[in-house]
Design an enzyme around this catalytic site. Structure first.
Site, PDB file in Angstrom:
ATOM      1  CE  LYS A 246      -3.821  -2.511   1.906  1.00  7.82           C
ATOM      2  NZ  LYS A 246      -4.488  -3.113   3.026  1.00  7.82           N
TER       3      LYS A 246
ATOM      4  CD  GLN B 221      -3.504  -4.665   6.234  1.00  9.28           C
ATOM      5  OE1 GLN B 221      -3.360  -3.695   5.491  1.00  9.28           O
ATOM      6  NE2 GLN B 221      -4.041  -5.790   5.798  1.00  9.28           N
TER       7      GLN B 221
ATOM      8  CG  ASP C 255     -10.002  -0.726   3.212  1.00 10.80           C
ATOM      9  OD1 ASP C 255     -10.041  -1.073   2.024  1.00 10.80           O
ATOM     10  OD2 ASP C 255      -9.576  -1.453   4.129  1.00 10.80           O
TER      11      ASP C 255
END
Ligand code: NAP
Length: 290
Positions: free
Chosen positions: A60, A104, A127
């Site tokens: 990322k 994450q 996200d």
């Protein structure tokens, strides 16, 4: 509108589409910078030592660099409490120099992951993990970002020119990051959607009805070619050890009109969408219009 030739034989290739999204994102970031003097910033938060998570975060951060996006990486140790994580994410949410926040998954077991996700403001939820983002997506309302892999699947379908209106889409899997959101996005494009899961009875006969199959199961080579209707479009979101998808590619390719390979199909889209959505979040927060 992304529409291009991305098929080879009957394969839908994700890399060319992901490359175009990255180029478009770089141009968008440059426009934001030139209009506001601000470089979009993605904050990534990693808790603990999971080796796969370290790899994903590194990927990322690399993509941020390629897209011209500033990354701020915060690493917390594996003893972190829910309260400490929520406090950190709340601070990032209030920080005007941070435009997107990515926590994450997974976090260590003592942490309430849902509480941590919910500390992310919807406008910075690039996200698509919060209740707010999911419900807005489901209600087909603007002001949210969908989960990245489902959005990647939708853009691949669009780029390949697949008609969705009135077609029967069967989604195998109902996870909050994949099966459920992709079903909502397909529904918003007027597909008729069936969602299947581990308790579904006679799955092959349901898959047989599908014009479009999305496999998001997490079992290597689970979907067999003889389950498919002739000419079905097959989107394999699976990514299992050994670079194997959730569809038995060899048998499915013979029956499908279009199919995403693994690797090189859906996979490359996820990070490109994360970058695209970070730039969009920054543009919205800074008042930069298209
Ligand atoms: P998940 O959370 O484990 O969900 C799997 C889903 O499959 C569940 O809804 C489960 O049903 C269903 N399922 C399990 N066994 C089944 C069976 N025998 N018949 C029908 N359905 C069954 O997995 P996920 O996170 O959604 O990921 C799915 C796949 O996508 C994995 O291969 C993963 O590696 C891949 N993935 C790829 C990306 C990418 O960037 N390309 C991103 C995320 C995930 P229940 O709900 O009933 O348990």
């Amino acid at each position: 509108m992304l529409r291009m030739s991305i098929t080879h034989d009957n394969k839908i290739l994700g890399k060319p589409v992901a490359n175009i999204i990255m180029q478009q994102t770089l141009a968008h970031v440059q426009k934001i910078k030139s209009q506001t003097g601000v470089t979009p910033c993605l904050a990534t938060v990693l808790v603990g030592e999971d080796p796969a998570s370290h790899t994903y975060i590194r990927m990322k951060l690399n993509r941020c660099e390629q897209a011209g996006i500033t990354s701020r990486h915060i690493k917390l140790d594996d003893k972190t409490t829910t309260q400490q994580l929520v406090t950190l994410i709340t601070e990032l949410g209030n920080d005007p120099t941070v435009n997107g926040i990515l926590l994450q998954h997974p976090v260590p077991s003592q942490v309430d992951e849902r509480a941590a996700f919910e500390a992310i403001p919807v406008c910075k939820d690039v996200d698509g993990v919060t209740y707010g983002s999911f419900s807005r997506m489901w209600f087909n309302e603007p002001g949210c970002f969908p989960s990245c892999t489902p959005q990647g699947i939708m853009l691949l379908l669009q780029a390949a020119g697949v008609q969705l209106k009135g077609k029967h889409a069967v989604v195998i899997g109902r996870s909050p990051i994949l099966g459920k959101p992709v079903a909502g996005l397909l529904l918003a494009k007027h597909a008729t959607v069936t969602i299947c899961h581990s308790r579904t009875e006679d799955l092959p006969s349901i898959v047989k009805l599908a014009d479009i199959v999305v496999a998001a199961v997490g079992i290597p080579e689970f979907v067999q070619g003889d389950w498919l209707k002739s000419g079905a479009v097959v989107m394999d979101a699976g990514y299992n050890p050994g670079n194997v998808g959730d569809v038995h590619f060899e048998s499915a390719q013979k029956v499908a009109s279009l199919i995403t390979p693994v690797p090189g199909g859906v996979g490359p889209m996820t990070l490109a969408i994360l970058m695209q959505q970070t730039a969009l979040a920054a543009a919205q927060q800074l008042g930069v219009t298209e």
